[in-house]
Enzyme design. Structure first.
Site, mmCIF file in Angstrom:
data_model
loop_
_atom_site.group_PDB
_atom_site.id
_atom_site.type_symbol
_atom_site.label_atom_id
_atom_site.label_comp_id
_atom_site.label_asym_id
_atom_site.label_seq_id
_atom_site.Cartn_x
_atom_site.Cartn_y
_atom_site.Cartn_z
ATOM 1 N N GLU A 26 14.954 67.870 70.429
ATOM 2 C CA GLU A 26 15.897 66.821 70.808
ATOM 3 C C GLU A 26 17.002 66.833 69.759
ATOM 4 O O GLU A 26 16.719 66.763 68.559
ATOM 5 C CB GLU A 26 15.212 65.452 70.821
ATOM 6 C CG GLU A 26 16.186 64.383 71.279
ATOM 7 C CD GLU A 26 15.589 62.992 71.412
ATOM 8 O OE1 GLU A 26 14.389 62.813 71.176
ATOM 9 O OE2 GLU A 26 16.382 62.088 71.752
ATOM 10 N N ARG B 135 0.124 69.818 64.461
ATOM 11 C CA ARG B 135 1.403 69.686 63.765
ATOM 12 C C ARG B 135 1.299 70.174 62.337
ATOM 13 O O ARG B 135 0.216 70.196 61.764
ATOM 14 C CB ARG B 135 1.821 68.207 63.677
ATOM 15 C CG ARG B 135 2.098 67.544 64.965
ATOM 16 C CD ARG B 135 2.396 66.067 64.723
ATOM 17 N NE ARG B 135 3.727 65.851 64.216
ATOM 18 C CZ ARG B 135 4.808 65.777 64.987
ATOM 19 N NH1 ARG B 135 4.697 65.886 66.292
ATOM 20 N NH2 ARG B 135 5.993 65.583 64.460
ATOM 21 N N LYS C 191 11.684 62.328 61.844
ATOM 22 C CA LYS C 191 13.140 62.450 61.881
ATOM 23 C C LYS C 191 13.800 61.103 61.635
ATOM 24 O O LYS C 191 14.866 61.029 61.027
ATOM 25 C CB LYS C 191 13.592 62.990 63.247
ATOM 26 C CG LYS C 191 13.592 64.505 63.314
ATOM 27 C CD LYS C 191 14.426 64.993 64.490
ATOM 28 C CE LYS C 191 13.536 65.317 65.653
ATOM 29 N NZ LYS C 191 14.261 65.873 66.808
HETATM 30 P P1 ATP Z 1 11.051 62.987 67.882
HETATM 31 O O1 ATP Z 1 10.564 63.463 69.221
HETATM 32 O O2 ATP Z 1 10.301 61.853 67.326
HETATM 33 O O3 ATP Z 1 12.516 62.824 67.794
HETATM 34 P P2 ATP Z 1 10.073 65.528 66.939
HETATM 35 O O4 ATP Z 1 9.852 65.891 65.519
HETATM 36 O O5 ATP Z 1 8.967 65.589 67.905
HETATM 37 O O6 ATP Z 1 10.733 64.110 66.851
HETATM 38 P P3 ATP Z 1 11.559 67.262 68.704
HETATM 39 O O7 ATP Z 1 12.969 67.627 68.606
HETATM 40 O O8 ATP Z 1 11.093 66.565 69.906
HETATM 41 O O9 ATP Z 1 11.269 66.390 67.429
HETATM 42 O O10 ATP Z 1 10.659 68.532 68.404
HETATM 43 C C1 ATP Z 1 10.874 69.775 68.999
HETATM 44 C C2 ATP Z 1 9.599 70.555 68.996
HETATM 45 O O11 ATP Z 1 9.112 70.712 67.682
HETATM 46 C C3 ATP Z 1 8.506 69.876 69.792
HETATM 47 O O12 ATP Z 1 7.880 70.842 70.629
HETATM 48 C C4 ATP Z 1 7.562 69.372 68.760
HETATM 49 O O13 ATP Z 1 6.237 69.381 69.234
HETATM 50 C C5 ATP Z 1 7.758 70.359 67.611
HETATM 51 N N1 ATP Z 1 7.462 69.720 66.339
HETATM 52 C C6 ATP Z 1 8.024 68.614 65.833
HETATM 53 N N2 ATP Z 1 7.458 68.271 64.667
HETATM 54 C C7 ATP Z 1 6.509 69.199 64.404
HETATM 55 C C8 ATP Z 1 5.566 69.409 63.340
HETATM 56 N N3 ATP Z 1 5.502 68.572 62.301
HETATM 57 N N4 ATP Z 1 4.744 70.473 63.424
HETATM 58 C C9 ATP Z 1 4.818 71.316 64.452
HETATM 59 N N5 ATP Z 1 5.663 71.177 65.491
HETATM 60 C C10 ATP Z 1 6.502 70.132 65.472
#
Ligand code: ATP
Ligand code: MG
Length: 569
Positions: A42, A269, A279
């Site tokens: 995102e 994760r 974030k």
């Molecule tokens: P949010 O959705 O709260 O804004 P997010 O960290 O999930 O934050 P995204 O942009 O949705 O951000 O993440 C993109 C991809 O990265 C998703 O597939 C998510 O599962 C993966 N991702 C995010 N944080 C992690 C992490 N700490 N470890 C592994 N994969 C991650």
């Protein structure tokens, strides 16, 4: 890739559990042998090391089995999203060493199809407009052990729902006044099936679609369908999406005729000690000026790590080491630092820099003589060769390398003792000069002229070897020494504390007046150069450097350097 090629590959290297699933699907000929993954950020912040783990998986598995990986911006919430983030995400993925070719997509590209699907579900009696507030809806959700209650608006006719939904999108209603919900089952044991919200009203213009839409799909109503529209075969995500998977399948089934359907697979994760991965929190640090920006070298962001001097290879090696499992864990920052050291040791140019200089005058060395001594640029790299460094009567050594009253095992310089100046002569400390307050301002030493490399006395053994720079030739620099951003091992676990209170007050120390050998100052004009300041650590020039003021970031301190020097003699 042919199946038996894959079989051979598998023999060569163990597969992780996701790769095994993909491998088996390919072997069974699912999706006509096609493999297509996606990375779906995102654009509401900069990528961090957690995202790097997902990137390595999504792009890595595609690379490994000859498939493709899409970059899809999951841009369903215009309130938080921005093109600045889109640009940074592209740059960071490329820097990590992955490429999506022309497969750059946006969830917003599918808004028309998603809207059509919503309309169809309304007409089929599978979705309804709810006029309740989000608080009222939440209060009716029930709990995992108690069923929820139906909304009083659940039994609206398709005609009324359709009319309201169209008017929601025409901007007739305020944000938060109505939502579109799927009509599934308010007593489902899976909470995500209890009439999940499909659309909400948002009036902020979108960075790509402008003011075309006033309703925006929720993640659960966008993600699976976007995968489907793109022909994604394996939708790999993190474990928190396990309970969403049935709903993912539910909406995809509304589109699929059964011949093809993306498969969601979840892994754990990445969580790191002494930092945060949220974030929202990272954005807060940036907005409140608690760090110098998204690329502050203390941040766990990809751009922060790049600026600090981490290499893409070290990040990828670290991610390989921790692996992919089905269990949440907290990964050690030390392990990441180990991977960084390991890679930098391989590639960094060895130079001399004195962080806390102490003047040394070599009294028996001629006043205006300058000798160029040879220094090995990188003993780990046979192609790195040698470089020259000036030696003269006045040099700087590290203040810590001298002690007036040393303890027994102190092998560095002390009154009357001898040390080798790395790559140059053996010197002996004859006299300590102090100012009126008793601070040591200078050492008077004498050198043994027979001890330079190639001379008969070159192999004479002394216990200590020090780094040094010639004072007349030294270039001044500023160095920024970084420590962990938080002083608490797992800030996210301290639910009752404000995470900002746990910031490490000593995470940045600026040191000016560092003395650098001229060769290093010259090389530092090239952005991204990786240095090992001998016996100190790994450093890289920062973009704050100017033509007359060099600035370096310490990437990571060097451990055990002292013992290593001792062994070498
Ligand atoms: P949010 O959705 O709260 O804004 P997010 O960290 O999930 O934050 P995204 O942009 O949705 O951000 O993440 C993109 C991809 O990265 C998703 O597939 C998510 O599962 C993966 N991702 C995010 N944080 C992690 C992490 N700490 N470890 C592994 N994969 C991650
Ligand atoms: Mg997310």
């Amino acid at each position: 890739m042919e199946a038996n090629d894959i079989e051979k590959t598998e023999e060569k290297r163990g597969l992780n559990f996701v790769e095994e699933i993909v491998f088996n699907d390919l072997r069974e000929g699912k999706n006509g042998g096609r493999l297509n993954t996606r990375f779906p950020p995102e654009p509401n912040g900069y990528l961090h090391i957690g995202h790097a783990k997902a990137i390595c998986m999504d792009f890595g598995v595609a690379e490994r089995f000859g498939g493709t990986c899409n970059l899809r911006f999951d841009d369903t919430n215009p309130v938080k999203e921005d093109v600045e983030y889109v640009d940074s995400i592209r740059e960071d993925i490329h820097w990590l060493g992955f490429d999506w070719a022309d497969r750059e997509y946006y969830a917003s590209d599918y808004f028309p199809q998603l809207f059509d699907l919503a309309v169809r579900l309304i007409k089929e009696g599978k979705a309804y407009v709810d006029d309740q507030t989000s608080e009222q809806i939440a209060a009716q959700k029930g709990s995992p052990t108690e069923p929820g209650q139906n909304s009083p608006f659940r039994d609206r006719t398709p005609e009324e729902n359709l009319d309201l939904f169209m008017r929601m999108n025409a901007g007739e209603f305020d944000e938060g006044s109505r939502v579109l919900r799927a009509k599934i089952d308010m007593s489902s044991p899976n909470m995500h099936f209890r009439d999940p919200i499909m659309y909400r009203i948002i009036k902020t213009p979108h960075h790509r679609t402008g003011t075309t839409w006033k309703v925006y799909p929720m993640y659960d109503f966008a993600h699976g369908q976007s995968d489907f529209f793109e022909g994604v075969t394996h939708s790999i995500c993190t474990l928190e999406f396990v309970p969403h998977r049935p709903l993912y399948d539910y909406f995809v089934d509304e589109l699929s005729d059964g011949s093809y359907r993306p498969r969601q697979i979840e892994f754990n994760r990445l969580n790191l000690t002494y930092t945060v991965m949220s974030k929202r929190k990272l954005l807060q640090l940036v907005k409140e000026g608690l760090v110098a920006g998204w690329d502050d070298p203390r941040m766990p962001t990809i751009c922060g790590m790049r600026r600090r001097g981490y290499t893409p290879q070290s990040i990828r090696n670290f991610i390989n080491t921790i692996g992919y499992t089905k269990f949440e864990a907290l990964n050690s920052m030390s392990l990441l630092e180990h991977a960084v050291r390991d890679d930098l040791n391989r590639i960094a140019t060895r130079v001399m820099a004195v962080i806390n200089p102490l003047r040394v005058v070599i009294t028996n060395y001629p006043e205006d003589k300058v000798e160029m001594v040879e220094m090995e640029s990188n003993p780990e790299d046979p192609t790195a060769g040698m470089h020259q460094m000036p030696f003269s009567r006045e040099i700087f050594i590290e203040r810590d390398d001298f002690m007036e009253n040393p303890p027994k095992k102190f092998f560095r310089l002390a009154p009357g003792s001898e040390v080798r100046l790395k790559g140059a002569y053996i010197i002996k400390c004859d006299e300590v000069i102090k100012d009126a307050e008793g601070n040591i301002t200078e050492l008077r030493c004498s050198y043994d002229p027979d001890t330079l490399s190639g001379m008969p006395g070159a192999s004479r053994k002394v216990k200590g070897t020090l780094h040094w720079v010639s004072s007349a030739h030294a270039v001044d620099a500023e160095v920024r020494l970084y420590d962990r951003l938080f002083s608490v091992e797992n800030p996210a676990a301290e639910a009752d504390r404000d995470f900002r209170e746990m910031l490490n007050p000593d995470s940045l120390k600026v040191v000016k007046g560092v003395k650098l050998e001229p060769f290093a100052a010259e090389l530092a004009k090239t952005q991204g150069t990786k240095f090992q300041f001998q016996r100190i650590g790994y450093f890289t020039p920062d973009y704050d450097s100017t033509a007359d003021a060099l600035v370096f970031n310490r990437t990571i301190a060097l451990r055990d350097s002292w013992e290593k020097e001792q062994k070498k003699g």
